[in-house]
Scaffold this motif. Structure first.
Motif, PDB file in Angstrom:
ATOM      1  N   UNK A 175      -3.192   4.336  11.678  1.00 56.92           N
ATOM      2  CA  UNK A 175      -3.033   2.904  11.426  1.00 56.92           C
ATOM      3  C   UNK A 175      -4.323   2.153  11.701  1.00 56.92           C
ATOM      4  N   UNK A 176      -4.949   2.470  12.801  1.00 55.90           N
ATOM      5  CA  UNK A 176      -6.211   1.803  13.114  1.00 55.90           C
ATOM      6  C   UNK A 176      -7.262   2.112  12.060  1.00 55.90           C
TER       7      UNK A 176
ATOM      8  N   UNK B 189       0.317  -2.916  15.764  1.00 53.99           N
ATOM      9  CA  UNK B 189      -0.691  -2.200  16.550  1.00 53.99           C
ATOM     10  C   UNK B 189      -1.869  -3.105  16.852  1.00 53.99           C
TER      11      UNK B 189
ATOM     12  N   UNK C  28     -18.237  -3.027   9.684  1.00 53.37           N
ATOM     13  CA  UNK C  28     -17.077  -3.263  10.537  1.00 53.37           C
ATOM     14  C   UNK C  28     -17.467  -3.959  11.833  1.00 53.37           C
TER      15      UNK C  28
ATOM     16  N   UNK D 196      -6.826   2.706   9.086  1.00 49.86           N
ATOM     17  CA  UNK D 196      -6.548   1.980   7.847  1.00 49.86           C
ATOM     18  C   UNK D 196      -7.001   0.532   7.938  1.00 49.86           C
ATOM     19  N   UNK D 197      -7.254   0.068   9.136  1.00 53.33           N
ATOM     20  CA  UNK D 197      -7.768  -1.290   9.296  1.00 53.33           C
ATOM     21  C   UNK D 197      -9.265  -1.328   9.109  1.00 53.33           C
ATOM     22  N   UNK D 198      -9.835  -0.160   9.038  1.00 57.46           N
ATOM     23  CA  UNK D 198     -11.273  -0.108   8.876  1.00 57.46           C
ATOM     24  C   UNK D 198     -11.624  -0.651   7.509  1.00 57.46           C
ATOM     25  N   UNK D 199     -12.555  -1.540   7.485  1.00 60.93           N
ATOM     26  CA  UNK D 199     -12.887  -2.188   6.226  1.00 60.93           C
ATOM     27  C   UNK D 199     -14.015  -1.452   5.532  1.00 60.93           C
ATOM     28  N   UNK D 200     -13.924  -1.424   4.236  1.00 65.31           N
ATOM     29  CA  UNK D 200     -15.025  -0.859   3.473  1.00 65.31           C
ATOM     30  C   UNK D 200     -15.951  -1.997   3.065  1.00 65.31           C
TER      31      UNK D 200
ATOM     32  N   UNK E 102      -1.062   6.144  15.622  1.00 66.70           N
ATOM     33  CA  UNK E 102      -1.877   4.994  16.004  1.00 66.70           C
ATOM     34  C   UNK E 102      -3.258   5.114  15.367  1.00 66.70           C
ATOM     35  N   UNK E 103      -3.781   6.301  15.432  1.00 63.29           N
ATOM     36  CA  UNK E 103      -5.121   6.511  14.881  1.00 63.29           C
ATOM     37  C   UNK E 103      -5.156   6.225  13.386  1.00 63.29           C
TER      38      UNK E 103
ATOM     39  N   UNK F 201      -7.567  -6.963   3.272  1.00 62.65           N
ATOM     40  CA  UNK F 201      -7.666  -6.263   1.996  1.00 62.65           C
ATOM     41  C   UNK F 201      -6.427  -6.479   1.149  1.00 62.65           C
TER      42      UNK F 201
ATOM     43  N   UNK G 218     -12.432   4.155  16.169  1.00 61.93           N
ATOM     44  CA  UNK G 218     -11.491   4.255  15.059  1.00 61.93           C
ATOM     45  C   UNK G 218     -11.880   3.417  13.858  1.00 61.93           C
ATOM     46  N   UNK G 219     -12.487   2.276  14.133  1.00 64.62           N
ATOM     47  CA  UNK G 219     -12.773   1.398  13.008  1.00 64.62           C
ATOM     48  C   UNK G 219     -14.227   1.498  12.576  1.00 64.62           C
TER      49      UNK G 219
END
Lengths: 308, 209
Positions: free
Chosen positions: A50-51, B131, B34, A53-57, A47-48, B115, B150-151
């Motif tokens: 995947x989350x 998720x 973010x 990976x949603x973090x945007x640069x 889960x971590x 993205x 996390x983000x």
């Protein structure tokens, strides 16, 4: 088999690399022998990932662009050292004038739209300090960008602007400059000479009172009185009430501001605002219409947290 | 992020060092971006909001008290910028459709894959979307803290500062948030993990982890 609940916290901490050494050992020992906990760890790790990976640069040039704008506002030592040649001045004059005309025309249009005291009051507080100078940030970023564009050229075209000698105070002065009020109120020196209004200073010295600055909008087309705060109002408007509330919420007493206005209502004597903040609480405030005093009603946990 | 380093950079930036400020931006642009992305719903707005936030921070540096946490201050400044923005735009539907509001006007997160890299397998995209959908089923409180962790990539201490919570509360809340999210995934039979599918069988008879 269920994972052992007493290790859940440790597993979570391990995912964040926030385990003390002794806890690391403790958990490692346990994971060796407990397959349920290993499975839980794997699932939470997935889960971590995947989350994460949603973090945007952010775009790669974002900070570069910010730096550009910063540099453009600061008189560089280069310009400071060499006095602008007449030729350079002339070229800059054209650019400055063209940009300034654009600003003046659009700000005259915008100036009319700036009339409601709402905007003035809501421009008050974005930086969460009680420093008055800081409190005058323009919160309308698109207008601010419009304001910033000609400012760059104004700065470069100006002869020996007072700010150029002391960079540190100029940061403070810059606080005032991007506000739309400044741009509207202060046409560049070249144009003001042509139209015969005051030329000094390019950036007005920051006053302490937001109300003062926002009360008059000077344009080449006249003066708009944008704020009837001069005459003591009988009742404050709901926008003013909201602005007062935002001011209060972002003061030192309340370290974390509310996020979303959920509900607005009013009765004869008070405005009511309901805000939800990030932790899920709903804050209810009442603001007196007559004197703008703020009272906090009960705060309740938002209902969604019960849906867990 | 050692606070000593931040402290020194902030001091230098306050004295006018653009390089020091550039270093601060490099450290914090990701979480701020973010945050603004989550609140505005569109990358274009997020870019603008992030830039605005940093510019405001630069201009307001002189008013920043040294003993406070710069990042917390910056984060709140960015949040305030977003609030003004949202209020003014009345939360129009963004092009990439990322934020919607639940009945109580809480932003619910459905971060679409903005993205959009073609190399990613459909499988991975599904996982991400699954998720993210599950995120909307946990509480507002859990969702936000999980996203911040996390983000935004905030540390426990940074979250504690921003939410004004004890460190211990942050730790346990994050753990509970993770477990809650996992529970939603397991319950919906969505978890793509062999361990979980075994667990789904086991759960039918037992309590929860």
């Amino acid at each position: 088999m269920n994972a052992c609940f007493e290790y859940e916290l440790l597993i979570s901490q391990k995912l964040d690399d926030e385990l003390s050494e002794s806890d690391e050992i403790l958990l490692a020992d346990h994971l060796r022998s407990c397959s349920s906990c290993r499975a839980l760890y794997d699932e939470l790790a997935q889960i971590q990932r995947t989350l994460a990976s949603c973090s945007a640069a952010p775009p790669a040039d974002l900070s570069a662009r910010v730096l550009e704008q910063i540099k453009a506002e600061e008189p560089s030592t280069e310009i400071q050292a060499s006095s602008p040649t007449p030729r350079r001045m002339k070229l800059k004059w054209f650019a400055t004038t063209a940009a300034a005309l654009l600003v003046v025309i659009s700000s005259a249009v915008l100036g009319i739209r700036m009339l409601p005291s709402t905007d003035n009051a809501s421009l008050a507080n974005d930086a969460p300090t009680t420093n008055e100078k800081v409190s005058k940030e323009a919160s309308d970023s698109s207008l601010a960008q419009l304001a910033e564009l000609p400012e760059e050229q104004i700065e470069e075209g100006a002869l020996a602007s007072p700010q150029s000698e002391n960079p540190v105070p100029s940061i403070q002065k810059r606080t005032a400059s991007p506000s739309t009020q400044t741009v509207i109120a202060d046409p560049p020196p070249v144009l003001t000479e042509a139209y015969g209004t005051e030329t000094e200073p390019i950036i007005p010295p920051p006053d302490e009172a937001t109300e003062e600055r926002s009360s008059d909008t000077r344009t080449l087309f006249g003066t708009f009185s944008a704020n009837d705060a001069d005459a003591p109002p009988e009742n404050i408007s709901s926008d003013q009430a909201e602005a007062l509330l935002i001011d209060y919420l972002t003061s030192e007493e309340d370290p974390y501001p509310a996020i979303v206005l959920q509900e607005e209502s009013a009765d004869d004597t008070h405005y009511f605002f309901h805000y939800a903040d990030l932790s899920g609480y709903v804050w209810c405030y009442s603001i007196s219409k007559s004197d703008g005093s703020i009272h906090s009603e009960s705060s309740t946990q938002s209902q969604t947290s019960a849906h867990d | 992020m050692p606070s000593l380093q931040e402290h020194l950079l902030v001091k230098q930036a306050q004295q006018g060092s653009e390089d020091a400020f550039a270093a601060l931006m490099a450290l914090y642009e990701k979480p701020i971006y973010n945050l603004t992305l989550r609140m505005s719903g569109s990358p274009e707005d997020a870019e603008e909001l992030t830039q605005t936030a940093f510019l405001k921070a630069w201009r307001a540096l002189s008013g920043f008290q040294e003993d406070a946490s710069f990042f917390t201050w910056l984060y709140r400044l960015a949040t305030n910028t977003c609030i003004d923005f949202i209020r003014r735009k009345k939360r129009r539907a963004p092009v990439l459709q990322t934020i919607s509001l639940d009945q109580e006007d809480h932003p619910t997160v459905s971060l679409s894959d903005h993205r959009n890299s073609p190399e990613e397998t459909v499988f991975q995209n599904d996982t991400r979307q699954t998720i993210l959908n599950a995120l909307n089923s946990i509480s507002q409180e859990h969702r936000e803290i999980l996203l911040q962790r996390e983000i935004d990539g905030l540390s426990y201490q940074e979250i504690a500062d921003i939410l004004n919570l004890e460190l211990g509360t942050v730790k346990s809340r994050i753990a509970r948030a993770r477990l809650a999210l996992r529970q939603v995934l397991v319950r919906d039979g969505n978890f793509i993990s062999s361990a979980a599918s075994d667990k789904v069988e086991a759960k039918k008879g037992g309590g929860q982890a």
